[in-house]
Design an enzyme around this catalytic site. Structure first.
Site, short mmCIF file in Angstrom:
data_model
loop_
_atom_site.label_atom_id
_atom_site.label_comp_id
_atom_site.label_asym_id
_atom_site.label_seq_id
_atom_site.Cartn_x
_atom_site.Cartn_y
_atom_site.Cartn_z
N ASN A 111 19.78 21.66 34.07
CA ASN A 111 21.10 21.24 33.61
C ASN A 111 22.10 21.44 34.73
OD1 ASN A 111 23.09 20.39 31.68
ND2 ASN A 111 23.75 22.52 31.51
N HIS A 113 26.22 22.18 35.24
CA HIS A 113 27.41 22.65 34.50
C HIS A 113 28.61 22.68 35.45
CE1 HIS A 113 29.77 24.78 31.51
NE2 HIS A 113 30.12 25.63 32.46
N SER A 140 27.21 24.03 38.96
CA SER A 140 25.99 24.82 39.10
C SER A 140 24.83 24.09 38.46
CB SER A 140 26.16 26.19 38.41
OG SER A 140 27.29 26.89 38.90
N ASP A 149 24.24 27.79 28.99
CA ASP A 149 24.71 27.85 30.38
C ASP A 149 24.35 29.19 31.04
OD1 ASP A 149 25.86 25.32 30.06
OD2 ASP A 149 27.75 26.17 29.36
#
Length: 221
Positions: A111, A113, A140, A149
């Site tokens: 992912n 973020h 990030s 996260d």
């Protein structure tokens, strides 16, 4: 290093600009990936059009049509697994995932973020950076875990906050930096340089003590 293309599924919820960065990198043969599928949880988004234009199989699984998060994630899990992916990339995918879905792709789901984690998990990251008078901001790329996260951070793009930055301009600069950062990390994974052992990031055979930082000088003019 591997010569086999990494089968990659991308999850989106919106315009798909990070998806486009991956499409472009693959088309230039800079990324050893095969984009085998794109799935959106929202209908009518531009990211689906981007996938279709690039002849990538694309589908919509509308989360509003399910009675629970668990029911939706079960159908999503089955849809992802149908592509037999080596890597699942969240590119602006705006859903909190259930542990069952995360666990199904443990160690191969990334992912991005828009903050320098662990700063500012969740929403409104650009606003929070400005309100706290930060001098730098960024994005990030991290391994997806059950903690929102909160997975191990692999790499970050770092941008300078200028005195005249607004939430809009800072978001624009951050997004542009992501288009360099995310393909780079995906390339590491696809090349076999990046792996995860019991939650520890291994890059080029060594445990990563801290995230790789890429400093970006972004001009949004």
């Amino acid at each position: 290093m591997t010569t086999t293309l990494c089968r990659t599924v991308v999850l989106i919820s919106g315009s798909g600009t990070n998806l486009q960065a991956l499409i472009d990198g693959a088309a230039r043969q800079e990324l050893p990936i095969d984009l085998v599928g794109v799935i959106s949880n929202r209908p009518g988004v531009a990211g689906i059009e981007r996938a279709q234009k690039a002849d990538i199989p694309a589908e919509v699984i509308d989360h509003t049509q399910f009675e629970s998060r668990e029911a939706f994630d079960e159908v999503l899990r089955e849809a992802i697994q149908a592509y037999a992916p080596d890597l699942v990339v969240l590119a602006g995918y705006m859903r909190i995932m259930t542990p069952a879905l995360v666990g199904a792709f443990a160690g191969k789901m990334l992912n991005i973020h828009p903050s320098l984690l662990p700063k500012y998990p969740g929403l409104h990251t650009h606003r929070r950076a400005l309100e706290n008078q930060d001098t730098h901001h960024g994005s990030s790329v991290h391994l997806v875990t059950e903690e929102l996260d909160g997975g191990p951070v692999i790499a970050q793009s770092v941008i300078k906050i200028d005195a005249d930055d607004t939430e809009v301009t800072l978001a624009d600069k951050t997004k542009k930096a992501e288009h360099t950062l995310y393909p780079e990390v995906v390339k590491w994974f696809a090349n076999g340089q990046l792996s995860f052992v019991q939650g520890t990031v291994i890059l080029d055979g060594r445990s990563l003590a801290s995230p790789i930082q890429l400093t970006e000088d972004i001009d949004i003019a």
